[in-house]
Enzyme design. Structure first.
Site, PDB file in Angstrom:
ATOM      1  N   ILE A   9       0.720  -1.234  -0.025  1.00 16.06           N
ATOM      2  CA  ILE A   9      -0.163  -0.040   0.076  1.00 16.06           C
ATOM      3  C   ILE A   9       0.800   1.238   0.009  1.00 16.06           C
ATOM      4  O   ILE A   9       0.319   2.309  -0.387  1.00 16.06           O
ATOM      5  CB  ILE A   9      -0.961   0.071   1.282  1.00 16.06           C
ATOM      6  CG1 ILE A   9      -0.267  -0.247   2.535  1.00 16.06           C
ATOM      7  CG2 ILE A   9      -2.018  -1.071   0.920  1.00 16.06           C
ATOM      8  CD1 ILE A   9      -1.324   0.548   3.548  1.00 16.06           C
TER       9      ILE A   9
ATOM     10  N   LYS B 295       5.262   2.663  -0.420  1.00 14.84           N
ATOM     11  CA  LYS B 295       6.309   2.643  -0.571  1.00 14.84           C
ATOM     12  C   LYS B 295       7.032   3.935  -0.038  1.00 14.84           C
ATOM     13  O   LYS B 295       7.044   4.899  -0.455  1.00 14.84           O
ATOM     14  CB  LYS B 295       6.953   2.605  -1.969  1.00 14.84           C
ATOM     15  CG  LYS B 295       7.084   1.145  -2.715  1.00 14.84           C
ATOM     16  CD  LYS B 295       7.095   1.209  -4.036  1.00 14.84           C
ATOM     17  CE  LYS B 295       8.639   0.733  -4.313  1.00 14.84           C
ATOM     18  NZ  LYS B 295       8.941  -0.639  -3.930  1.00 14.84           N
TER      19      LYS B 295
ATOM     20  N   ALA C  56      11.000   2.107   4.297  1.00  4.18           N
ATOM     21  CA  ALA C  56      10.100   0.836   4.491  1.00  4.18           C
ATOM     22  C   ALA C  56       8.922   0.999   3.426  1.00  4.18           C
ATOM     23  O   ALA C  56       8.391   1.809   3.009  1.00  4.18           O
ATOM     24  CB  ALA C  56       9.627   1.027   6.013  1.00  4.18           C
TER      25      ALA C  56
ATOM     26  N   ASP D  18       9.617  11.761  14.520  1.00  3.53           N
ATOM     27  CA  ASP D  18       9.493  12.043  13.035  1.00  3.53           C
ATOM     28  C   ASP D  18       7.812  12.559  13.213  1.00  3.53           C
ATOM     29  O   ASP D  18       6.699  11.911  12.693  1.00  3.53           O
ATOM     30  CB  ASP D  18       9.196  10.808  12.142  1.00  3.53           C
ATOM     31  CG  ASP D  18       9.164  10.976  10.783  1.00  3.53           C
ATOM     32  OD1 ASP D  18       9.283  12.260  10.507  1.00  3.53           O
ATOM     33  OD2 ASP D  18       8.960  10.194  10.084  1.00  3.53           O
TER      34      ASP D  18
HETATM   35  N1  LIG Z   1      -0.881   0.249  11.504  1.00  2.63           N
HETATM   36  C1  LIG Z   1      -1.079   0.771  10.657  1.00  2.63           C
HETATM   37  N2  LIG Z   1      -2.446   0.860  10.103  1.00  2.63           N
HETATM   38  C2  LIG Z   1      -2.884   1.594   9.116  1.00  2.63           C
HETATM   39  N3  LIG Z   1      -2.089   2.099   8.398  1.00  2.63           N
HETATM   40  C3  LIG Z   1      -0.503   2.362   8.521  1.00  2.63           C
HETATM   41  C4  LIG Z   1      -0.054   1.547   9.581  1.00  2.63           C
HETATM   42  N4  LIG Z   1       1.016   1.702   9.707  1.00  2.63           N
HETATM   43  C5  LIG Z   1       1.558   2.422   8.687  1.00  2.63           C
HETATM   44  N5  LIG Z   1       0.479   2.816   8.094  1.00  2.63           N
HETATM   45  C6  LIG Z   1       0.342   3.680   6.848  1.00  2.63           C
HETATM   46  O1  LIG Z   1       1.410   3.618   6.162  1.00  2.63           O
HETATM   47  C7  LIG Z   1       2.268   4.876   6.005  1.00  2.63           C
HETATM   48  C8  LIG Z   1       3.618   4.693   6.189  1.00  2.63           C
HETATM   49  O2  LIG Z   1       4.136   4.019   7.246  1.00  2.63           O
HETATM   50  P1  LIG Z   1       5.270   4.537   8.609  1.00  2.63           P
HETATM   51  O3  LIG Z   1       5.182   3.380   9.728  1.00  2.63           O
HETATM   52  O4  LIG Z   1       4.576   6.017   8.706  1.00  2.63           O
HETATM   53  O5  LIG Z   1       6.274   4.442   7.637  1.00  2.63           O
HETATM   54  P2  LIG Z   1       7.469   5.557   7.208  1.00  2.63           P
HETATM   55  O6  LIG Z   1       8.653   5.397   8.008  1.00  2.63           O
HETATM   56  O7  LIG Z   1       7.448   5.138   5.696  1.00  2.63           O
HETATM   57  O8  LIG Z   1       6.788   6.950   7.188  1.00  2.63           O
HETATM   58  C9  LIG Z   1       1.383   5.717   7.335  1.00  2.63           C
HETATM   59  O9  LIG Z   1       1.475   7.060   7.108  1.00  2.63           O
HETATM   60  C10 LIG Z   1       0.202   5.183   7.245  1.00  2.63           C
HETATM   61  O10 LIG Z   1      -0.562   5.702   6.127  1.00  2.63           O
HETATM   62 MG   LIG Z   2       5.459   7.725   8.597  1.00  3.29          MG
END
Ligand SMILES: Nc1ncnc2c1ncn2[C@@H]1O[C@H](COP(=O)(O)OP(=O)(O)O)[C@@H](O)[C@H]1O
Ligand SMILES: [Mg+2]
Length: 208
Positions: free
Chosen positions: A6, A8, A12, A119
């Site tokens: 969902i 990139k 991560a 962050d």
């Molecule tokens: N537990 C979760 N439930 C729903 N959406 C999530 C969850 N974890 C991450 N996401 C979605 O994925 C995006 C990126 O995840 P995140 O942990 O913020 O990683 P990054 O370090 O790439 O920002 C988030 O902004 C959110 O939209």
């Molecule tokens: Mg994030």
């Protein structure tokens, strides 16, 4: 295990899928080829451990966060509860103003318990069923240093200023109201002062 990509991200990739009959998010830290591979795997492991620890730790502060179901250090993967809401970044202006006080409270709870997020952007809060969840603790640290807490406030203020410029004033005001209600006026004043210091240093650096 059927999973769907969902998001990139820079650090991560985020997949959704089922884990033991629960809708889950799979956060997998990517290999960075520009880093020495031993160092890279060390960093990815370290951040995976840190993030999963803090995701669980903050619950005891009263901060809603996804449940951690599983971690795989070899793959630097965290499997966690999917929060099927909407990122605060994508809410309407009036809703962002409305949730800013609650976000301030959550950040206050974090700092009061000696953790900095690292962050603090509006993409790292998810609104689901009227509850704000905090996510993305890969850069978090256990710290009681006011300077570190000021870094968190400075970043969220900057994000409100750029991504949500029209509502900056009211959302920042509400954020600070929430923050103050948890950390108290003395600490809040101190942190806001440090934020101003960082900002003036930034402006000075731009001039020269
Ligand atoms: N537990 C979760 N439930 C729903 N959406 C999530 C969850 N974890 C991450 N996401 C979605 O994925 C995006 C990126 O995840 P995140 O942990 O913020 O990683 P990054 O370090 O790439 O920002 C988030 O902004 C959110 O939209
Ligand atoms: Mg994030």
């Amino acid at each position: 295990m059927l999973v769907k990509l969902i998001k990139k991200g820079a650090e991560a990739d985020i997949y959704t899928g089922m884990w033991n009959n629960s809708k889950s998010v799979f956060k997998i830290r990517k290999i960075k080829n520009y880093r020495n591979s031993l160092l890279d795997s060390k960093i990815r492991k370290q951040r995976t451990i840190k993030e999963s620890q803090i995701l669980s730790q903050v619950k005891s502060f009263g901060i809603p966060s996804p449940l951690v179901y599983f971690i795989n250090l070899e793959k630097s993967m965290i499997v966690m509860q999917e929060i099927p809401g909407k990122s605060v970044h994508d809410l309407s202006n009036s809703k962002i103003i409305g949730v800013s006080k609650e976000i301030g409270k959550l950040v206050g709870l974090l700092h009061k318990n000696g953790v900095m997020h690292g962050d603090l952007t509006t993409s790292n809060f998810i609104l689901f069923k009227n509850i704000i969840y905090m996510i993305d603790f890969g850069l978090s640290q256990n710290t009681i240093k006011p300077e570190d807490h000021a870094v968190d406030l400075r970043l969220i203020k900057e994000i409100l200023n750029s991504a949500h410029a029209k509502i900056m004033e009211s959302s920042w005001k509400n954020f600070l109201l929430g923050y103050k209600s948890i950390v108290g006026i003395t600490y809040q004043t101190k942190i806001v002062k440090l934020v101003a210091d960082i900002e003036s240093r930034g402006r000075y650096a731009q001039v020269v």
